[in-house]
Design an enzyme around this catalytic site. Structure first.
Site, mmCIF file in Angstrom:
data_model
loop_
_atom_site.group_PDB
_atom_site.id
_atom_site.type_symbol
_atom_site.label_atom_id
_atom_site.label_comp_id
_atom_site.label_asym_id
_atom_site.label_seq_id
_atom_site.Cartn_x
_atom_site.Cartn_y
_atom_site.Cartn_z
ATOM 1 N N CYS C 87 0.845 -1.195 0.000
ATOM 2 C CA CYS C 87 0.000 0.000 0.000
ATOM 3 C C CYS C 87 0.883 1.249 0.000
ATOM 4 O O CYS C 87 1.555 1.535 -0.980
ATOM 5 C CB CYS C 87 -0.949 -0.047 1.198
ATOM 6 S SG CYS C 87 -2.326 1.096 1.038
ATOM 7 N N HIS C 205 -3.457 -5.581 0.927
ATOM 8 C CA HIS C 205 -2.766 -5.812 2.200
ATOM 9 C C HIS C 205 -2.732 -7.300 2.549
ATOM 10 O O HIS C 205 -3.636 -7.778 3.245
ATOM 11 C CB HIS C 205 -3.516 -5.097 3.324
ATOM 12 C CG HIS C 205 -3.341 -3.612 3.356
ATOM 13 N ND1 HIS C 205 -2.342 -3.000 4.069
ATOM 14 C CD2 HIS C 205 -4.043 -2.622 2.766
ATOM 15 C CE1 HIS C 205 -2.436 -1.680 3.930
ATOM 16 N NE2 HIS C 205 -3.465 -1.420 3.138
ATOM 17 N N GLU C 207 -1.034 -8.681 4.807
ATOM 18 C CA GLU C 207 -0.916 -8.853 6.263
ATOM 19 C C GLU C 207 -2.277 -8.768 6.941
ATOM 20 O O GLU C 207 -2.411 -9.153 8.095
ATOM 21 C CB GLU C 207 0.069 -7.819 6.840
ATOM 22 C CG GLU C 207 -0.506 -6.445 7.173
ATOM 23 C CD GLU C 207 -0.730 -5.542 5.960
ATOM 24 O OE1 GLU C 207 -0.659 -6.043 4.817
ATOM 25 O OE2 GLU C 207 -1.011 -4.345 6.166
#
Lengths: 83, 742, 235
Positions: C87, C205, C207
């Site tokens: 990002c 994302h 994660e």
């Protein structure tokens, strides 16, 4: 010497500008006819201190190219005036 | 009237102080106040800072409970959940948002986040409760509709830009549209934070000799007298002239301020901390000294300024955003400044704690203000007269094209701005950052994991101004019950409340009556439902000219989810599941969404509210969810059974076949907003257990039908394809915002 | 061997803790690297996390690209060690010239937070070599305002020819439908690799899709592939 720098940063001509397009679409809706070619950029102003105008221009142009504008998507024009 | 006021009437009056208040200041000081002192009293004694009209009514609210660690009167309320302290707070930013929606909403977030940080807590979630006038195309839309749309878009964008940047997820909230908010929208923001119990901080400045530090932004002329100007007077038609008082938010500095403040606390450098909000430096210094029974000297030369030529009164009352006051031992100051420098955060020593009991302000070595610190916070207390209005409240703005067929009415409701999916709004919010969001926007309540644990809490914020307009006491009780039901529907046990009371001008006896009634109603409901009130915010003067907003208490409520309980989704999941209504449906269309959107009217009576039935239903929901018996569940409120079923179809994979109650008229059965009801879907094999549990505790159960096919088929109503419902539900709001061109 | 993941923290980063949490969840050791840090000794992977470095003021990633840590990251990458920018981290990598192109304002002119589907375009990278198949569709969240990938035609042709597009936005079936492109990225680009294939920038994302309690698990495929690539080859 001190110089007033005015930097106009615009999206590059070949790149679509959604902000400009949205503004252009909105204008007639609120009663402004006949406006086309809207593009939205930004203006950055700062003061440069350098021995002469050439040196000031070199500093300002380098800062513009490295940080203030992104040449991948933006063009810029630099104006410099002695203070 | 004292003779002195004859020589100076314009100044204190133009600062919003009455002649009596001015006399009292003279008595306190034993002399006439100078300009700076007068400005300090003026902002500190404003309604917004002093609660002078509301204080006497708030003191009897229930605020004790087994989970409550810190009740009303601090930066935020704090409860304890499994050994972790959870801070909660709601703030309004109504007037600033009306003048400049993007910055008004943004700075509203900044303010409530700093309140939570001032308790030592890391902010972990935001929720917003928003009210605007009707959008174009809505029932009741008038010449303000375009402006309402602009305000809505601006506020959402302000929340998005600020909240996303500081990295605190916006996990829920609600937005509603009523004519009464056209001249005065509501922007209420709730923030939840977490802190280890032994690290909770208070806004105290103990220990004479301790240093006073100012962290964060420079101080400018923005927002001078902001609270007293914007939040303590009603709007006239020239609202734009108040624009200079609105501040511009800097979320980047706020992020640094959060990290800096928490880092100093974690390193054990801080003995007291308070955010700078309304009344700026003047409030933070005097309050923290007064609460510790100390005094303080402040040197204005040490306050970093944004503009040249600022007067002492401007520096003291400026509401420049993103600032925090920290009290620390003098020998630790260098460590603190080093840490702030490392983080890129400005920090300046601006004064010292004293034992004088006075707030003494100097500039260029001269004393520019010297007042008893406690006197600034000890503002006047008013017992404003209040009287009930006469006659029942009825408003009629007949809908332009009345819909009578039940299927058309249902579709119109589902697509209406009040009920349609707010995906357009919450997709603009980062609801996931911090990785604690178990359930974000969309469900009846948000569910959050407490960081570093498996403990989950549920959070909701609810308010019902339309009910309040009919009956403010009942409206407040309903709002508490709705919040309670929303938490129960996701399997949580409600444990604490924070609130924001939004009302008109308290100097009008009928408005004051609404406030008094609402406070009592809220207190009663919170007592019965055992959800103590940990704090709140009062926002008066929400009114333009003679029109006050609907009396709107917003209830923020937190509940604890039992270990292992997984909230069922709203949407229908499995064909052949049995659809069951828990609770009983009466013919109660008073003040309903049906009345508002389909009939264009507002009149009572309100649905009856049995708080004990709500408590019972809440217990039943928690039990059903912990036993994993429910495949779908949805709180049955605005728009009644009809809207609940439509939403369950729109958000699920299947439609439903529904039979109605014999002998009942379809319209009231479908759209009544009878309280204490939840619609659930259970597997056929689990129905008996559900019925046993419900019977055991005395909650009525009615089988509504079965999950089936791709139609919503209700006896007596034309069938609607689930795809059509889905389209209406998902596209209704973007259409209202003008995002979908017709 | 437990690899050590260095999570760079710029002023205004806000997904640094999330990256830390998720890499630890997957069994790695982690270390925060404040942007003034220049010593990357003992670090096996660099993560440039999401957020709003310097408030996204001027342009996203523009000022962070000149943070002291970035010179070290450049040397780290030049040594062939893996760098992943997520990002805002992708934006920083582009501004720093470690990846070509730029991330512009979303075509819809709004911030978007939502799960999206992306298609795995190449297995030839440490981020995509383990446990994925070409054309596999992953569901990973996005949360950005400036995620519309732009590069000139020549650069795009180069990316295509060198198979350096790692992920493209697609629908559930893996088709590149217009509706599946959430931000107007050219060629539906969601993530790209440098020529040496050890630097990945991506807007979604991963994660956020590691711990099933708070999201999906498809992000694990990418992060695990990366961690697995660091294990010494078996003989």
């Amino acid at each position: 010497m001190k110089f007033a720098a005015h930097l106009n940063v615009m999206p590059r001509a070949e790149i679509s500008d959604p902000q400009g397009q949205t503004v252009e679409r909105t204008l007639p809706a609120i009663g402004f006819e006949g406006i086309t070619g809207v593009r939205v950029g930004k203006r950055i102003t700062f003061t440069v201190e350098a021995p002469d105008e050439n040196a000031a221009r070199t500093i300002a142009a380098s800062a513009s190219e490295k940080l203030l504008a992104n040449p991948v998507i933006e063009d810029f024009e630099l104006e410099l005036n002695p203070l | 009237m004292t003779p002195e006021t004859a020589t100076e009437p314009p100044l204190h009056r133009s600062l919003g102080l009455t002649d009596d208040e001015y006399s009292r200041i003279q008595e306190i000081l034993g002399r006439a106040p100078n300009h700076a002192e007068l400005a300090m009293y003026s902002v500190m004694w404003s309604e917004h800072c002093s609660y002078k009209s509301s204080r006497s009514h708030l003191k009897d609210l229930p605020s004790d409970g087994p989970h409550v660690l810190i009740g009303p009167g601090e930066g935020a309320g704090v409860i304890q959940v499994d050994g972790i302290a959870v801070a909660m707070r709601i703030e309004s930013h109504n007037h600033p948002s009306f003048v400049e929606p993007v910055q008004g909403a943004a700075t509203g977030i900044g303010g409530v986040v700093r309140d939570v940080v001032s308790m030592g807590a890391r902010p972990m979630a935001l929720l917003d409760s928003l009210r605007f006038g009707p959008l174009p195309g809505d029932t009741g839309a008038d010449r303000t509709a375009d402006r309402n749309r602009w305000l809505t878009g601006g506020v959402v964008s302000g929340i998005s830009s600020y909240g996303n940047c500081i990295g605190v997820p916006t996990v829920g909230g609600e937005i509603k549209f009523e004519s009464s908010y056209s001249g005065n929208p509501l922007v209420n923001v709730m923030c939840v934070g977490v802190v280890p119990v032994d690290r909770i901080m208070l806004a105290r400045a103990p220990g004479p000799g301790n240093a006073v530090l100012l962290l964060g932004s420079t101080t400018g002329r923005d927002g001078i007298g902001g609270v007293s100007v914007l939040a303590s007077a009603a709007f006239d038609e020239e609202a734009g002239t108040k624009r200079p008082s609105v501040q511009v938010g800097d979320p980047f500095t706020e992020k640094l301020l959060i990290e800096g403040s928490l880092s100093l606390i974690e390193k054990g450098l801080v003995v007291g901390i308070q955010d700078l909000g309304g009344a700026g430096l003047c409030c933070a210094t005097s309050e923290s000294a007064a609460k510790a029974g100390t005094g303080m000297t402040i040197d204005l030369d040490e306050v970093p300024l944004r503009e040249k030529g600022m007067e002492p009164f401007e520096i003291l009352t400026s509401e420049s955003q993103e600032r925090m006051l920290v009290i620390m031992k003098p020998e630790l100051v260098q460590d603190a400044i080093d840490e702030c420098t490392r983080l890129g955060l400005r920090a300046s020593v601006i004064g010292e704690v004293t034992d004088s009991g006075r707030l003494t302000v100097t500039r260029g070595g001269e004393v520019v203000a010297d007042v008893p610190a406690a006197s600034l916070g000890d503002g006047p207390l008013y017992h404003r007269p209040y009287t009930a209005p006469t006659g029942p409240r009825v408003i009629r703005t007949p809908a332009p094209d009345p819909v009578t067929a039940p299927d058309e009415a249902l579709l119109k409701l589902v697509a209406s701005a009040n009920i349609a999916s707010k995906r357009w709004v919450w997709e603009q919010y980062d609801y996931q950052v911090m990785l604690n969001t178990v359930a974000g926007p969309g469900p009846d309540a948000a569910i959050l994991r407490l960081p570093g644990t498996q403990t989950r809490i549920a959070v909701t914020v609810d308010g019902n101004g339309r009910y309040g307009e009919i009956d403010p006491r009942e409206g407040a009780r309903h709002s508490v019950a709705e919040a309670y039901r929303n938490l129960s529907t996701v399997g949580a046990e409600p444990v604490a409340v924070t609130n924001c009371m939004n009302f008109g001008n308290p100097e009008i006896p009928e408005v004051m009556w609404q406030f008094v009634e609402a406070v009592q109603g809220m207190g009663e409901a919170c007592r019965v439902l055992e959800t103590p009130i940990t704090g709140g915010n009062v926002s008066f003067y929400n009114q333009t000219l003679d029109d006050a907003i609907y009396p709107t208490p917003m209830i923020g409520m937190i509940g604890i989810v039992a270990p292992g309980s997984i909230a069922p989704p709203i949407g229908f999941q499995n064909e052949e599941d049995i659809i069951v209504l828990l609770g009983r449906t009466k013919d109660e269309l008073g003040a309903s969404e049906y009345q508002r959107t389909i009939l264009g009217a507002l009149e009572g009576p309100l649905p009856e509210l049995d708080l004990n039935a709500e408590a019972t239903l809440g217990w039943l929901m928690r039990e059903l969810i912990s036993r994993d018996l429910l495949n779908s569940a949805h709180d049955c409120s605005e728009g009644g059974i009809g809207v609940a079923l439509a939403e369950m179809a729109a958000q699920g994979r299947w439609g439903a076949q529904i039979r109605t109650e014999p002998g009942r008229d379809l319209i009231p059965w479908l759209f009544s907003e009878t309280t204490a009801r939840v619609v659930v879907a259970v597997g056929p094999g689990d129905l008996a257990e559900l019925k046993d549990l419900a019977k055991g505790i005395g909650t009525p159960v009615a089988e509504l039908g079965v999950v089936k096919g791709k139609l919503l088929s209700i006896r007596g109503m034309a069938d609607i394809k689930t795809a059509v419902i889905k389209e209406a539900y998902e596209q209704g709001f973007p259409r209202s915002m003008g995002e979908i061109e017709e | 061997m437990r690899p050590t993941v260095g999570v760079v923290v710029f002023p205004g980063s806000n997904c640094d803790r999330d990256a830390d949490y998720s890499f630890e969840y997957l069994g790695a050791d982690t270390k925060f690297l404040w942007h003034l840090e220049t010593d990357l000794d003992g670090i096996d992977v660099i993560v440039l996390p999401g957020g709003f470095a310097y408030g996204d003021y001027l342009r996203t990633g523009a000022m962070a690209a000149y943070s002291p840590v970035m010179d070290s990251v450049r040397r780290f990458a030049a040594a062939g060690k893996p760098v992943i920018g997520i990002c805002n981290g992708f934006q920083v990598l582009c501004e720093a010239g470690l990846l070509p192109g730029a991330l512009r304002r979303n075509s819809g002119l709004r911030f978007r937070c939502m799960p999206v589907r992306i298609r795995v375009e190449t297995l030839e990278s440490p981020f995509t070599s383990g446990g994925m198949w070409p054309g596999q569709v992953l569901t990973i969240p996005i949360a950005h305002f400036d995620g519309s990938y732009y590069a000139g035609d020549e650069t795009l042709e180069e990316l295509l020819a060198e198979r350096r597009i790692a992920f493209r936005y697609c629908d559930a079936e893996g088709e590149l439908t217009p509706e599946s492109n959430p931000n107007g990225s050219r060629l539906h680009i969601a993530g790209i690799l440098n020529p040496e294939r050890n630097v990945l920038g991506m807007m979604p994302h991963p994660e956020r899709a590691v711990d099933p309690a708070v999201g999906g698990t498809d992000g694990r495929l990418i992060l695990n592939s990366l961690l697995y690539s660091l294990q010494p080859a078996e003989t």
